[in-house]
Design a protein around this motif. Structure first.
Motif, mmCIF file in Angstrom:
data_model
loop_
_atom_site.group_PDB
_atom_site.id
_atom_site.type_symbol
_atom_site.label_atom_id
_atom_site.label_comp_id
_atom_site.label_asym_id
_atom_site.label_seq_id
_atom_site.Cartn_x
_atom_site.Cartn_y
_atom_site.Cartn_z
ATOM 1 N N LEU A 225 0.724 -1.207 -0.212
ATOM 2 C CA LEU A 225 -0.192 -0.044 0.002
ATOM 3 C C LEU A 225 1.040 1.140 0.032
ATOM 4 O O LEU A 225 0.619 2.339 -0.592
ATOM 5 C CB LEU A 225 -0.772 0.096 1.388
ATOM 6 N N MET A 226 2.103 1.208 0.781
ATOM 7 C CA MET A 226 2.825 2.523 0.698
ATOM 8 C C MET A 226 3.413 2.681 -0.638
ATOM 9 O O MET A 226 3.634 3.753 -1.152
ATOM 10 C CB MET A 226 4.142 2.341 1.625
ATOM 11 N N ILE A 227 3.968 1.515 -1.237
ATOM 12 C CA ILE A 227 4.487 1.496 -2.770
ATOM 13 C C ILE A 227 3.433 2.014 -3.540
ATOM 14 O O ILE A 227 3.506 2.903 -4.440
ATOM 15 C CB ILE A 227 5.033 0.263 -3.097
ATOM 16 N N VAL A 228 1.860 1.714 -3.656
ATOM 17 C CA VAL A 228 0.939 2.112 -4.607
ATOM 18 C C VAL A 228 0.729 3.528 -4.190
ATOM 19 O O VAL A 228 0.646 4.308 -5.455
ATOM 20 C CB VAL A 228 -0.244 1.220 -4.327
ATOM 21 N N SER A 229 0.536 3.892 -2.971
ATOM 22 C CA SER A 229 0.179 5.241 -2.656
ATOM 23 C C SER A 229 1.380 6.190 -2.948
ATOM 24 O O SER A 229 1.314 7.455 -3.598
ATOM 25 C CB SER A 229 -0.109 5.369 -1.244
ATOM 26 N N GLY A 230 2.826 5.989 -2.963
ATOM 27 C CA GLY A 230 3.831 6.659 -3.303
ATOM 28 C C GLY A 230 3.870 6.702 -4.819
ATOM 29 O O GLY A 230 4.059 7.747 -5.435
ATOM 30 N N GLY A 231 3.839 5.563 -5.570
ATOM 31 C CA GLY A 231 3.763 5.510 -6.937
ATOM 32 C C GLY A 231 2.712 6.617 -7.508
ATOM 33 O O GLY A 231 2.768 7.317 -8.443
ATOM 34 N N LEU A 232 1.513 6.584 -6.887
ATOM 35 C CA LEU A 232 0.239 7.319 -7.369
ATOM 36 C C LEU A 232 0.847 8.819 -7.168
ATOM 37 O O LEU A 232 0.318 9.626 -7.928
ATOM 38 C CB LEU A 232 -0.898 7.080 -6.883
ATOM 39 N N LEU A 233 1.350 9.023 -6.003
ATOM 40 C CA LEU A 233 1.808 10.273 -5.602
ATOM 41 C C LEU A 233 2.804 11.139 -6.657
ATOM 42 O O LEU A 233 2.750 11.930 -7.135
ATOM 43 C CB LEU A 233 2.555 10.324 -4.348
ATOM 44 N N VAL A 234 3.948 10.105 -6.886
ATOM 45 C CA VAL A 234 4.773 10.469 -7.890
ATOM 46 C C VAL A 234 4.094 10.590 -9.218
ATOM 47 O O VAL A 234 4.624 11.811 -10.108
ATOM 48 C CB VAL A 234 5.995 9.314 -8.358
ATOM 49 N N PHE A 235 3.126 9.906 -9.632
ATOM 50 C CA PHE A 235 2.352 10.037 -10.967
ATOM 51 C C PHE A 235 1.617 11.259 -10.963
ATOM 52 O O PHE A 235 1.655 12.186 -12.000
ATOM 53 C CB PHE A 235 1.427 9.043 -10.976
ATOM 54 N N GLY A 236 0.887 11.727 -10.012
ATOM 55 C CA GLY A 236 0.127 12.950 -9.829
ATOM 56 C C GLY A 236 1.084 14.214 -9.640
ATOM 57 O O GLY A 236 0.779 15.281 -10.679
ATOM 58 N N LEU A 237 1.930 14.267 -9.093
ATOM 59 C CA LEU A 237 2.854 15.293 -8.905
ATOM 60 C C LEU A 237 3.734 15.695 -10.270
ATOM 61 O O LEU A 237 3.970 16.883 -10.670
ATOM 62 C CB LEU A 237 3.943 15.118 -7.708
ATOM 63 N N THR A 238 4.028 14.413 -10.797
ATOM 64 C CA THR A 238 4.961 14.740 -12.141
ATOM 65 C C THR A 238 3.783 15.419 -13.342
ATOM 66 O O THR A 238 4.398 16.292 -13.763
ATOM 67 C CB THR A 238 5.430 13.371 -12.553
ATOM 68 N N ASN A 239 2.523 14.848 -13.242
ATOM 69 C CA ASN A 239 1.857 15.447 -14.203
ATOM 70 C C ASN A 239 1.445 17.025 -13.937
ATOM 71 O O ASN A 239 1.160 17.745 -14.838
ATOM 72 C CB ASN A 239 0.290 14.767 -14.421
ATOM 73 N N LEU A 240 1.300 17.314 -12.719
ATOM 74 C CA LEU A 240 1.205 18.741 -12.109
ATOM 75 C C LEU A 240 2.138 19.670 -12.649
ATOM 76 O O LEU A 240 1.930 20.854 -13.039
ATOM 77 C CB LEU A 240 0.927 18.887 -10.583
#
Length: 576
Positions: A225-240
């Protein structure tokens, strides 16, 4: 509350039916992703479910979220060895390959459909990239073992080509809607930002997540869950910040997956289920969006576009991109054929709809039909084409299962399970005798499972076909032990047929082999070792298992490579 509970029942039922339908998919030899699509279409407004769903914004959000999870899972399972073998050609395919495919298909679509050139090239850009989810899923469940170079090329390309596809679609939408504000320099700057921020954010995010997995002491299920949430955080911030979130999350997954730690095993096991949930959810939602009668109306046009894409545009892009990287014609043909389209083109096809491009629903319908045709035609023939084009290698004996006991943050003990096959060397032996002649006196069987129950070990115990024996084996002997459990007469004959009757040390001199069999070699090649001869013939490319060279009528095949990619053994096949 009744409406909310009805929604829960509906979502659960659709996912449940999707998972159950995978058994039918296996029997029919159809890609699992098609079954998820079929469930969604049957539940839609023209199916038996009658569900009306046309919220493209919600579908886009679900699609991008699912793609981020799928790419993260793909990155976690991608080994750095793959980059040593296929980084350059895969990078070419992920950039030039997409551009060449879009250019050729765009010209064809503009002419065939009699569209405005911007609309035709936008159509091509939507379906121009291969889909990571489809490639990862179908290659790893195809039942064949591909040449390592081919497998690595396809997986890296599919994981890395999304940024180029997104850039092209975004640029073409801008040209269509606001041509006066669109310029070449602005597009190039946008591409550099997407790639630069994507690589930087993925590297930084991956390093942070890999350190956290090593240092934090969490419950086993929380690591994933930490890896998935961290991955989604990286995904969203990079798009922003204007970068490519797809590239960032894939790179982050690669970094985490290749930093072995006590959490890695737990992460991979949970991520497998999360990736399946993401794929099932995404394709069911996409199935709900589509209207079958509109697909039928666009069927002939989609068939023509798909045929040109599979038979002309994709092969031309592949050959023009990787011909100089020492791929055989058969390998290039197979890489061309496995240009699978999946959720990415459908997700990209929703962008023009969300952004208000005129007549964008036509793009969506055609793209959806092309994806279905790609999965039906290419997806169902992956193992058949691999065998016909001879890009497979014999199955590699491997443990049936594995576990790890972590003694510290960096030290672990691997527990390996081996299944006894009938007619194997291990059958009839005492479990402790299997490894004794390898100077592995400490390697003892600590558990024997027979008929689903643990069998007590004594001096008279003998291994029977179907038994599963558990051992602690040093890494360098894992494959050797596996051969004793799995190497039956049929596998030996298969290896002889593929690699040849004799095993040769790659350090042997090519001239000595030529003299022994009366073969002709020029003076330059006679002075080389067989390893050097391979490197010369392959023009500096790294040979992998299954690669071949010919000396007269004799064939030398790479039979085994080391962890650093160097050749350990060659097979020599004599002419009939």
């Amino acid at each position: 509350m009744d409406g909310l509970n009805s929604l829960f029942v509906l979502c659960g039922l659709l996912l449940f039916l999707s998972v159950i339908s995978t058994t039918l998919s296996a029997r029919l030899g159809m890609p699992l992703l098609l079954m998820f699509l079929a469930v969604g279409m049957l539940a839609g407004d023209e199916g038996i479910g009658g569900i009306e769903f046309d919220n493209f914004f919600t579908a886009t959000a679900i699609g991008q979220l699912a793609l981020a999870v799928i790419l993260l899972d793909g990155g976690l399972r991608t080994k750095l060895d793959s980059f040593r073998i296929a980084l350059k050609p895969a990078a070419v395919l992920a950039s030039w390959g997409v551009i060449a495919t879009v250019a050729l298909l765009g010209v064809f679509a503009t002419w065939y459909m009699d569209w405005d050139w911007r609309f035709g090239i936008l159509m091509a850009a939507i379906v121009g990239s291969t889909d990571a989810g489809a490639v990862f899923n179908l290659l790893r469940n195809s039942g064949v073992r591909l040449n390592e170079r081919v497998q690595a090329t396809l997986e890296i390309e599919s994981g890395a080509n999304d940024p180029m596809a997104v850039f092209l679609v975004t640029a073409l939408i801008s040209i269509t809607l606001t041509p006066e504000e669109s310029g070449v320099l602005s597009f190039l700057w946008m591409l550099l930002l997407q790639l630069g921020f994507g690589l930087a954010a993925g590297f930084l995010g991956g390093r942070i997540l890999s350190r956290l997995t090593r240092r934090l002491n969490l419950a086993e299920g929380l690591y994933a869950l930490m890896i998935v949430s961290g991955g989604l955080l990286v995904f969203g911030l990079t798009n922003l910040i204007g970068g490519s979130g797809f590239l960032a999350v894939y790179l982050a997954g690669i970094i985490v997956g290749n930093r072995h730690s006590h959490a890695t095993e737990h992460v991979l096991r949970v991520m497998d289920g999360l990736a399946w949930l993401a794929q099932a959810s995404m394709f069911v939602v996409l199935g709900l969006l589509v209207t079958p009668h509109r697909l039928w109306e666009q069927g002939l046009d989609a068939l023509a576009i798909a045929a040109f894409l599979m038979l002309v545009a994709r092969p031309a892009a592949v050959v023009s991109g990787i011909w100089k990287f020492h791929y055989s014609r058969r390998e290039m043909a197979y890489i061309s054929w496995v240009g699978l389209r999946g959720a990415v083109p459908i997700t990209l096809a929703m962008m023009p709809l969300v952004m208000g491009v005129p007549n964008a629903r036509l793009l969506f319908d055609v793209a959806f039909a092309v994806v279905i045709l790609s999965l039906l035609i290419q997806g169902t023939t992956i193992p058949v084409m691999a065998r016909r084009l001879k890009v497979t290698v014999p199955p590699k004996p491997e443990p049936a299962d594995s576990r790890e006991i972590w003694l510290s943050e960096s030290e672990s003990v691997p527990l390996l399970a081996y299944e006894v096959l009938a007619d194997s060397d291990a059958e009839g032996m005492h479990p402790d005798e299997v490894a004794q002649d390898l100077d592995l006196l400490s390697t003892r069987c600590f558990a024997l499972i027979r008929n689903g129950k643990r069998e007590e070990l004594d001096l008279d115990t003998r291994l029977l076909a179907g038994d599963t024996a558990w051992y602690i084996v040093p890494p360098e002997h894992v494959e050797t032990i596996a051969k004793r459990f799995a190497e039956t007469g049929s596998l030996v004959r298969m290896n002889f047929s593929f690699f040849g009757e004799f095993v040769v040390n790659p350090s042997s001199m090519a001239g000595d082999l030529a003299d022994a069999y009366g073969l002709q070699l020029n003076e330059e090649e006679r002075s080389l070792t067989l390893r050097g001869l391979f490197k010369k013939r392959f023009e500096g490319s790294l040979p992998v298992e299954g690669d071949r060279i010919h000396i007269g009528s004799f064939t030398l095949t790479v039979k085994e490579t080391g962890s650093d990619g160097s050749m350990k053994w060659l097979g020599l096949k004599c002419p009939d």
